[in-house]
Design a protein around this motif. Structure first.
Motif, short mmCIF file in Angstrom:
data_model
loop_
_atom_site.label_atom_id
_atom_site.label_comp_id
_atom_site.label_asym_id
_atom_site.label_seq_id
_atom_site.Cartn_x
_atom_site.Cartn_y
_atom_site.Cartn_z
N ASP A 66 20.98 2.45 82.01
CA ASP A 66 21.11 3.90 82.11
C ASP A 66 22.22 4.34 83.06
OD1 ASP A 66 19.03 4.26 80.33
OD2 ASP A 66 17.51 4.23 81.92
N ASP A 67 22.69 3.43 83.89
CA ASP A 67 23.78 3.75 84.82
C ASP A 67 24.61 2.49 85.04
OD1 ASP A 67 25.51 4.63 86.73
OD2 ASP A 67 23.99 5.03 88.27
N LEU A 68 25.73 2.44 84.36
CA LEU A 68 26.56 1.24 84.39
C LEU A 68 27.59 1.25 85.52
CD1 LEU A 68 27.26 0.76 80.56
CD2 LEU A 68 25.63 -0.49 81.99
N SER A 69 27.56 2.27 86.36
CA SER A 69 28.61 2.41 87.38
C SER A 69 28.66 1.20 88.32
CB SER A 69 28.40 3.69 88.18
OG SER A 69 27.13 3.72 88.79
N LEU A 70 27.49 0.67 88.70
CA LEU A 70 27.48 -0.48 89.60
C LEU A 70 28.14 -1.69 88.94
CD1 LEU A 70 26.58 -1.99 92.16
CD2 LEU A 70 24.38 -2.43 91.03
#
Length: 285
Positions: free
Chosen positions: A65-69
């Motif tokens: 859900d959050d690929l930023s890392l």
């Protein structure tokens, strides 16, 4: 026994920091030199690149859900391993999965300047070009892709979309007709193909041919959302394909491409492919 193996592999790493088997074993046991949660781990040049990329892939599930890392980690890996196309490819793949197609496209193009024979890279690059609205690159990439992969249907699909954008509808129809022979037994791809042919015929003001094709589609696939969208596009009626896709708000070519990807769950399938290290590594080695 596990503790003994960990100690043995740790000793091996002290003598041979790039020993891949030792790195892999210790990573799976959570006992690698340095913490893998430490961002500096990804910038260590003596850690094998495959191990780093494998770790990123293994974390896709919990970061879906959050690929930023993971994107940040892939950037770090690329900075250390800039000469390895795999590093840049995975970074492009993550941007693509995150719907950052404007970021993904130039990275894919850079990879394709070095690696020409991996079809999945071409396909993602073409899709990123289409969904970002970069029809110039879509045209350039699809024409070149046909030279390398003349028997792969997606090359015909994207090349036809590029021709349609240039209003070369007759050329697009010829391209689609040639590609149709490859997907006659694959309903969703065949429906997409015939829908695009119908739109081209409509743009050429060949209403008889367009209506014949459309009527055949409605007869053969009465429940297809793409057929309904094509009919309503031609009839200039509004239709909501899903909560996310409203055809009146999109360039018709992009709308059709998005519907095609949405209904086939193309991006989700690619996510699952990335999760499986084996299926991901094979095309890139």
């Amino acid at each position: 026994k596990t503790k003994d193996a960990i100690k043995a592999y740790q000793k091996i790493l002290k003598l041979h920091p790039k020993h891949l088997e030792a790195q892999q074993y210790l990573l799976t046991q959570g006992a690698n030199q340095g913490s893998i949660e430490d961002e500096n781990w990804y910038t260590q040049s003596d850690v094998n690149i495959d191990l780093k990329l494998g770790k990123i892939l293994n974390e896709l599930d919990k970061n879906q859900d959050d690929l930023s890392l993971l994107i940040n980690r892939a950037i770090q890996v690329y900075k250390v391993h800039s000469n390895d196309p795999k590093a840049l490819t995975l970074l492009a793949d993550l941007y693509y999965l995150d719907n950052q197609n404007n970021q993904a496209l130039p990275l894919y193009i850079e990879v394709l300047n070095k690696v020409k024979n991996k079809f999945n890279i071409w396909e993602n690059a073409l899709d990123a070009a289409l969904l970002s609205g970069n029809y110039r690159e879509l045209s350039n990439l699809s024409e070149e892709a046909l030279l390398y992969f003349p028997s792969m249907y997606p090359t015909f699909y994207y090349y036809a979309l590029a021709l349609m954008n240039q209003k070369k509808y007759e050329d697009a129809i010829r391209t689609l007709e040639e590609g149709a022979l490859m997907v006659q037994k694959q309903d969703q791809l065949f429906i997409t193909n015939r829908s695009l042919v119908t739109i081209c015929e409509y743009q050429l003001e060949d209403e008889l041919a367009a209506n014949d094709n459309l009527n055949q589609l409605v007869k053969d696939y009465p429940n297809s959302e793409l057929v309904k969208a094509t009919r309503n596009y031609i009839n200039r009626e509004h239709i909501d394909i899903s909560d996310k896709i409203e055809i009146q708000n999109l360039h018709p070519l992009t709308a059709l491409a998005m519907m095609h990807k949405s209904m086939e769950q193309g991006q989700q399938d690619f996510f699952l492919k990335l999760k499986d290290n084996t299926s991901w590594w094979e095309p890139y080695t």
